[in-house]
Design a protein around this motif. Structure first.
Motif, PDB file in Angstrom:
ATOM      1  N   PRO A 119      67.576  51.237  51.571  1.00 29.54           N
ATOM      2  CA  PRO A 119      67.060  49.923  51.945  1.00 29.54           C
ATOM      3  C   PRO A 119      66.545  49.160  50.727  1.00 29.54           C
ATOM      4  O   PRO A 119      65.756  49.683  49.944  1.00 29.54           O
ATOM      5  CB  PRO A 119      65.928  50.232  52.917  1.00 29.54           C
ATOM      6  N   ASN A 120      67.017  47.922  50.595  1.00 31.73           N
ATOM      7  CA  ASN A 120      66.665  47.112  49.435  1.00 31.73           C
ATOM      8  C   ASN A 120      66.345  45.701  49.907  1.00 31.73           C
ATOM      9  O   ASN A 120      67.237  44.943  50.286  1.00 31.73           O
ATOM     10  CB  ASN A 120      67.830  47.101  48.437  1.00 31.73           C
ATOM     11  N   VAL A 121      65.063  45.356  49.885  1.00 25.18           N
ATOM     12  CA  VAL A 121      64.643  44.039  50.347  1.00 25.18           C
ATOM     13  C   VAL A 121      65.169  42.945  49.424  1.00 25.18           C
ATOM     14  O   VAL A 121      65.492  41.844  49.877  1.00 25.18           O
ATOM     15  CB  VAL A 121      63.108  43.965  50.507  1.00 25.18           C
ATOM     16  N   TYR A 122      65.295  43.216  48.135  1.00 21.35           N
ATOM     17  CA  TYR A 122      65.818  42.213  47.201  1.00 21.35           C
ATOM     18  C   TYR A 122      67.256  41.827  47.557  1.00 21.35           C
ATOM     19  O   TYR A 122      67.598  40.652  47.609  1.00 21.35           O
ATOM     20  CB  TYR A 122      65.807  42.742  45.762  1.00 21.35           C
ATOM     21  N   ALA A 123      68.098  42.821  47.789  1.00 16.51           N
ATOM     22  CA  ALA A 123      69.490  42.537  48.131  1.00 16.51           C
ATOM     23  C   ALA A 123      69.577  41.762  49.438  1.00 16.51           C
ATOM     24  O   ALA A 123      70.385  40.834  49.567  1.00 16.51           O
ATOM     25  CB  ALA A 123      70.281  43.840  48.232  1.00 16.51           C
ATOM     26  N   HIS A 124      68.747  42.110  50.382  1.00 17.42           N
ATOM     27  CA  HIS A 124      68.746  41.403  51.671  1.00 17.42           C
ATOM     28  C   HIS A 124      68.359  39.935  51.496  1.00 17.42           C
ATOM     29  O   HIS A 124      69.038  39.040  52.000  1.00 17.42           O
ATOM     30  CB  HIS A 124      67.786  42.094  52.642  1.00 17.42           C
ATOM     31  N   VAL A 125      67.277  39.681  50.778  1.00 26.30           N
ATOM     32  CA  VAL A 125      66.815  38.301  50.571  1.00 26.30           C
ATOM     33  C   VAL A 125      67.846  37.506  49.787  1.00 26.30           C
ATOM     34  O   VAL A 125      68.150  36.353  50.118  1.00 26.30           O
ATOM     35  CB  VAL A 125      65.442  38.288  49.865  1.00 26.30           C
ATOM     36  N   GLN A 126      68.416  38.099  48.754  1.00 28.57           N
ATOM     37  CA  GLN A 126      69.418  37.394  47.958  1.00 28.57           C
ATOM     38  C   GLN A 126      70.650  37.051  48.777  1.00 28.57           C
ATOM     39  O   GLN A 126      71.183  35.951  48.689  1.00 28.57           O
ATOM     40  CB  GLN A 126      69.815  38.233  46.739  1.00 28.57           C
TER      41      GLN A 126
END
Length: 127
Positions: A77-84
């Motif tokens: 899980p990667n919040v940065y990739a999701h937001v981007q």
């Protein structure tokens, strides 16, 4: 006179062994210190990123198992990739859209000069 050449005899195995041991003993501590410092620098650079990911996972994914975002279900899980991806439209080749044609035209003169210079340097040997 002074023009006599000395014949070089091959080094004996004992001499080579002593040379290798002395070189190994001199270089190994410096090498270990170098790699230890490099490891500490890498940890210093990566740790804030890992902390933010871990913190976001704790806030969004671990408290409410039934109503958590889709990115929580990924293997990493990667919040940065999701937001981007979801909010900024950042991803491989996502910038290449028809609405960006004016920006490509604006950049064309500078890019043509740069590519022309590289071409002349590589293929024509220009200075």
């Amino acid at each position: 006179g002074g023009n006599r050449q000395r014949s070089q005899e091959p080094a004996s195995p004992t001499t080579l062994r002593l040379w290798f041991v002395s070189l190994f003993c001199e270089c190994l501590p410096r090498l270990l210190i170098h790699w230890f410092v490099a490891f500490l620098q890498a940890v210093t650079v990566v740790s804030p990123f890992v902390f933010i990911l871990w913190n976001a996972y704790g806030i969004f994914c671990s408290r409410d198992k039934e109503n958590h975002p889709a990115w929580c279900n990924r293997s990493m899980p990667n919040v940065y990739a999701h937001v981007q991806r979801e909010y900024w439209g950042v991803g491989p080749f996502l910038y290449f859209q028809a609405k960006q044609i004016p920006n490509f035209l604006l950049a064309a003169p500078a890019l043509s000069v740069a590519f022309g210079r590289v071409w002349s340097r590589i293929y024509r040997g220009g200075g």
